[in-house]
Design an enzyme around this catalytic site. Structure first.
Site, PDB file in Angstrom:
ATOM      1  N   SER A  73       0.844  -1.194   0.000  1.00  0.00           N
ATOM      2  CA  SER A  73       0.000   0.000   0.000  1.00  0.00           C
ATOM      3  C   SER A  73       0.878   1.243   0.000  1.00  0.00           C
ATOM      4  CB  SER A  73      -0.923   0.003   1.227  1.00  0.00           C
ATOM      5  OG  SER A  73      -1.835   1.087   1.170  1.00  0.00           O
ATOM      6  N   ASP A  74       0.360   2.302  -0.596  1.00  0.00           N
ATOM      7  CA  ASP A  74       1.085   3.571  -0.595  1.00  0.00           C
ATOM      8  C   ASP A  74       0.077   4.710  -0.654  1.00  0.00           C
ATOM      9  OD1 ASP A  74       3.995   4.650  -0.872  1.00  0.00           O
ATOM     10  OD2 ASP A  74       2.802   5.875  -2.233  1.00  0.00           O
ATOM     11  N   GLN A  75       0.455   5.819  -0.043  1.00  0.00           N
ATOM     12  CA  GLN A  75      -0.422   6.995  -0.057  1.00  0.00           C
ATOM     13  C   GLN A  75       0.365   8.219  -0.502  1.00  0.00           C
ATOM     14  OE1 GLN A  75      -1.912   9.245   3.596  1.00  0.00           O
ATOM     15  NE2 GLN A  75      -3.741   8.087   3.027  1.00  0.00           N
ATOM     16  N   ALA A 110      -3.349   3.809  -2.462  1.00  0.00           N
ATOM     17  CA  ALA A 110      -3.340   2.655  -3.358  1.00  0.00           C
ATOM     18  C   ALA A 110      -3.127   1.376  -2.557  1.00  0.00           C
ATOM     19  CB  ALA A 110      -2.251   2.811  -4.406  1.00  0.00           C
TER      20      ALA A 110
END
Length: 198
Positions: A73-75, A110
């Site tokens: 996950s990434d933000q 994401a």
């Protein structure tokens, strides 16, 4: 009593916030730090950046653990098309909050679930509008919360909520860093029982 056991699950992340969110689902998982270069590519949009990094984090761990499902996950915080990252210190955090004052920022969160050649990647956007607050209020917040490891410097799950005018999202956990509504659906599709007895 059922003898069903969920498949092996790994969270590919160094984020304590993502770990705490995943613990809400009460399924066993392991945490492994992915080694990924997070430098944006030239001309890359914030959405593409978040999606690429989520896939890269999952892939980095999945390569070494082919029998497990891996969450990446990434933000990325987006202000008028520009990415706003983790500030790292008080001065940069204050500059971020001054820039976002009275503005609407889109937090692109994401998510990738991967096992071998099987993967699903999606993004849950959250629109956050910041209040127009004076510098002394922003400074007091930063000294109290010290949110220097959060993109955009405002922890909505903590005192940062006082800086916000509104939040618009399909999933309140996305803003914290891991969209659990979407993730729960992906895990069930992958054969996980949620809630689980194991």
């Amino acid at each position: 009593m059922s003898s069903f056991q969920n498949p092996p699950l790994i969270l590919g992340s160094t984020s304590k916030y993502r770990r705490e969110l995943l613990e809400r689902l009460r399924i066993p998982f392991e945490v492994i730090s992915p080694k990924v270069d997070e430098t944006p590519l030239t001309g890359e949009s914030t959405l593409d950046l978040a999606m690429r990094l989520a896939r890269a984090k999952a892939a980095a761990v999945a390569k070494e653990h082919p029998n497990a499902w891996v969450i990446g996950s990434d933000q990325v915080a987006d202000l008028c098309g520009a990415a706003i990252g983790k500030p790292g210190n008080f001065e940069r955090a204050l500059a971020q909050l001054q820039l976002m004052r009275g503005q609407t920022v889109i937090f692109q969160t994401a998510l990738c679930l991967m096992k071998g050649d099987t993967q699903t990647t999606l993004c849950v956007p959250t629109e956050v509008t910041f209040r127009k607050l004076p510098d002394n209020v922003l400074e007091a917040y930063l000294l109290a919360e010290e949110p220097y490891d959060c993109a955009g410097s405002a922890k909505s799950e903590g005192l940062g909520i006082s800086l916000l005018e509104s939040i618009k999202s399909d999933d309140p956990t996305a803003l914290i860093g891991l969209p659990l509504i979407a993730l729960t659906g992906l895990l069930r599709d992958a054969g996980f029982a949620i809630p689980s007895k194991n």
